[in-house]
Design an enzyme around this catalytic site. Structure first.
Site, PDB file in Angstrom:
ATOM      1  N   TYR A 181      -5.891  -3.403   0.042  1.00 22.27           N
ATOM      2  CA  TYR A 181      -5.005  -2.629  -0.834  1.00 22.27           C
ATOM      3  C   TYR A 181      -4.787  -3.335  -2.165  1.00 22.27           C
ATOM      4  CZ  TYR A 181      -3.633   0.423   3.070  1.00 22.27           C
ATOM      5  OH  TYR A 181      -3.609   1.320   4.098  1.00 22.27           O
ATOM      6  N   SER A 223      -1.322   9.359   6.531  1.00 20.67           N
ATOM      7  CA  SER A 223      -1.575  10.591   5.759  1.00 20.67           C
ATOM      8  C   SER A 223      -0.930  11.827   6.380  1.00 20.67           C
ATOM      9  CB  SER A 223      -3.085  10.829   5.583  1.00 20.67           C
ATOM     10  OG  SER A 223      -3.626   9.945   4.633  1.00 20.67           O
ATOM     11  N   LEU A 278       0.949  13.687   4.971  1.00 16.36           N
ATOM     12  CA  LEU A 278       0.910  14.689   3.895  1.00 16.36           C
ATOM     13  C   LEU A 278      -0.514  14.895   3.393  1.00 16.36           C
ATOM     14  CD1 LEU A 278       4.079  13.768   1.774  1.00 16.36           C
ATOM     15  CD2 LEU A 278       3.770  15.710   3.334  1.00 16.36           C
ATOM     16  N   GLY A 292      -1.047  13.688   0.039  1.00 20.89           N
ATOM     17  CA  GLY A 292      -0.216  14.430  -0.907  1.00 20.89           C
ATOM     18  C   GLY A 292      -0.598  15.883  -1.055  1.00 20.89           C
ATOM     19  N   LEU A 339      -0.556  18.293   1.111  1.00 21.77           N
ATOM     20  CA  LEU A 339       0.381  19.218   1.762  1.00 21.77           C
ATOM     21  C   LEU A 339       1.687  19.400   0.989  1.00 21.77           C
ATOM     22  CD1 LEU A 339      -0.333  18.262   5.455  1.00 21.77           C
ATOM     23  CD2 LEU A 339      -0.482  20.572   4.504  1.00 21.77           C
ATOM     24  N   GLY A 397       1.548  20.534  -1.884  1.00 30.93           N
ATOM     25  CA  GLY A 397       1.199  21.705  -2.683  1.00 30.93           C
ATOM     26  C   GLY A 397       0.862  21.383  -4.130  1.00 30.93           C
ATOM     27  N   LYS A 398       0.998  20.118  -4.534  1.00 26.46           N
ATOM     28  CA  LYS A 398       0.830  19.802  -5.959  1.00 26.46           C
ATOM     29  C   LYS A 398      -0.604  19.934  -6.449  1.00 26.46           C
ATOM     30  CE  LYS A 398       0.596  14.764  -5.269  1.00 26.46           C
ATOM     31  NZ  LYS A 398       1.320  13.492  -5.539  1.00 26.46           N
TER      32      LYS A 398
END
Length: 400
Positions: free
Chosen positions: A97, A282, A284, A287, A289, A291-292
Site C-alpha cells: 500500500y 470492497s 462498496l 466505491g 455501489l 453510485g458516484k
C-alpha cells in the site's frame, strides 16, 4: 457469531423517512439522506471474535490503502482518530500500500500510520497487514529484486520491513495477500488449468509463518483472495503438523460480488467447520455501489479511484455492473437510504461476516459509511426481497 454490544438507539425508521408520506412518490435523494446522517446519534459498533483467535474485533475495520496516494498524512490521522474514537479497534494495511502500487509510494501507508500509532496504547489497536503473494513484477519489495513468493525468506523480510515502517514490535494479524499458487483473481471468473504453475508447498508456507509467530513478531495468521481449496489445505496442514491455524480470510464481498463466498466458502468457514472469520473487503465494490460512477463526467467520479486511475477496477465499469448499481441506487432512495448505507448494511447483516473493511478518502464518506451501522438490524424483509430480486437478474455482474 455472538454480538457483544447493544445496537445503537437509532432504530425504527430509515434516515429520510421524515421527508416522506405514505402517499408521496417523492424519491429520497442522497442530499436529504446525508443531512440525516449528519444529525444521527453516535454509532455503537458490535464486536465479534475472529475465528479461533482471542481477538475481539469491531464489525468495521478501517481500510488504509489510499493513504500516501489519494490521502495526506493529516487526513489519514483524522480518519484514524475519528474511527478509533467511535469504536473501531482494527486497521488493515499491507506492504504494497498505497494502491495503485508504485515503486515510489510503496510502504507510505505504513509510514503514515507510524506516528499516529505512537499516540495510542498499542494493545488498543489491532494491526492487520499482509505479505505479498507470488509476483514476478513487484521487484522493488525485496532487497534481491526478484519479485515475491510466500517462502521463509520473503516472509521474514516482509515482516521485518513492515514492523520498521509501522514502528511497532509485533503484528496482530499477518495475512497472505494473495496465494503463491495460481488462482483466478480480481474479477477473473473461472479457474484456468493452463495457468497452473509450481508454487511453494502449503506446509512450507505455514512453517515459515509459524517461525515469525515463535519469534513474537506475529500473533495470528490469515489468508486473502483465497479459495475453498486453499483454506482447507491450510487448515489440514496445521492440524496434521501441529502448526498455527489460520483464523481469517479477507475476500471481496458485496452486493456485486457474492457468489464466490456464498456458494461454498460460507460452509468451509462456518464456526462448526473450519471457523475462519471473514474480513469482507470492497463492500462498496471500490466505491461503485455509492453510485458516484454512474456519471463518469461528474466531479465526484473524476475525484474517485476509478476516475483518477484509468483501468483500475474497470471490471466494474466495463460490464453489466453499472446496470445493477443503478437498480440498487434506486432501491436505496425509495427506502430512504443512501446507496452506500444500503450496500454496507447488506454486508453488515450477513451472519458469516466478522468485519467489513471500509476505506474512505474524505471524512464525509467515513461518517456516512459508519452511519450504516446505526440503521435498524436487520434490513427489512421488503428491502431484502428487492435486493434478491435484483441479484437474480444481475448475479455477480462484474466478473470477466
Amino acid at each position: 457469531m455472538a454480538h457483544l454490544l447493544q445496537q445503537s438507539s437509532f432504530v425504527g425508521r430509515a434516515p429520510c423517512m421524515p421527508f416522506l408520506t405514505r402517499s408521496s412518490k417523492l424519491r429520497c435523494t442522497d442530499l436529504t439522506a446525508r443531512a440525516m446522517v449528519a444529525s444521527a446519534p453516535p454509532v455503537t459498533l458490535r464486536y465479534n471474535k475472529l475465528g479461533d483467535s482471542d481477538l475481539m474485533i469491531s464489525e468495521v475495520t478501517l481500510g488504509t490503502m489510499t493513504w500516501g496516494n489519494q490521502n495526506t498524512e493529516k487526513e489519514a490521522h483524522e480518519q484514524l482518530s475519528y474511527a478509533f474514537d467511535n469504536g473501531i479497534n482494527i486497521l488493515d494495511t499491507a506492504e504494497v500500500y498505497p494502491v495503485p502500487i508504485k515503486n515510489e509510494t510503496q510502504g507510505n501507508t505504513d509510514r503514515i500510520i507510524n506516528p499516529w500509532l505512537k499516540t495510542r496504547a498499542r494493545d488498543k489497536v489491532i494491526i492487520a497487514t499482509k505479505v505479498a503473494g507470488f509476483s514476478d513484477r513487484e521487484t522493488s519489495l525485496r532487497d534481491k529484486g526478484k519479485g515475491t513468493r510466500v517462502d521463509a525468506s520473503n516472509i521474514k523480510e516482509s515482516v521485518e520491513k513492515s514492523l520498521k515502517r509501522l514502528g511497532t514490535d509485533y503484528i496482530d494479524l499477518l495475512q497472505i495477500h494473495w496465494p503463491d499458487r495460481y488462482v483466478p483473481l480480481f474479477g477473473e471468473y473461472m479457474y484456468n488449468p493452463a495457468k497452473w504453475r509450481d508454487s511453494i508447498p502449503f506446509a512450507e508456507q505455514l512453517q515459515a509463518l509459524s517461525d515469525v509467530i515463535k519469534e513474537g513478531k506475529v500473533r495470528y495468521l490469515g489468508v486473502s483472495n483465497e479459495t475453498s481449496f486453499g483454506v482447507m489445505e491450510f487448515v489440514h496442514i496445521a492440524k496434521t503438523f501441529g502448526l498455527p491455524k489460520i483464523v481469517s480470510i479477507q475476500n471481496s464481498y458485496s452486493l456485486l460480488v457474492r457468489c464466490p463466498f456464498e456458494v461454498n466458502l460460507v460452509e468451509v468457514c462456518d464456526p462448526r467447520n473450519c471457523n475462519i472469520g471473514l474480513l469482507a473487503y470492497s463492500p462498496l465494490a471500490g466505491g461503485v455501489l455509492s453510485g458516484k460512477y454512474l456519471n463518469m463526467d461528474s466531479q465526484e467520479a473524476k475525484r474517485g479511484r476509478l476516475g483518477l486511475f484509468p483501468g483500475y477496477m474497470d471490471r466494474y465499469l466495463k460490464s453489466l455492473a453499472s446496470e445493477a448499481v443503478s437498480k440498487y441506487v434506486d432501491l436505496a432512495h425509495r427506502h430512504g437510504l443512501t446507496p452506500s448505507q444500503l450496500a454496507l448494511a447488506f454486508v453488515r447483516d450477513q451472519p458469516f461476516v466478522t468485519s467489513s473493511i471500509i476505506g474512505a478518502t474524505t471524512m464525509e464518506q467515513l461518517k456516512e459509511d459508519l452511519s450504516a451501522y446505526a440503521l435498524p438490524r436487520p434490513l427489512s424483509t421488503e428491502i431484502m426481497s428487492e435486493i434478491n430480486e435484483i441479484f437474480s437478474r444481475y448475479r455477480d455482474p462484474a466478473f470477466i
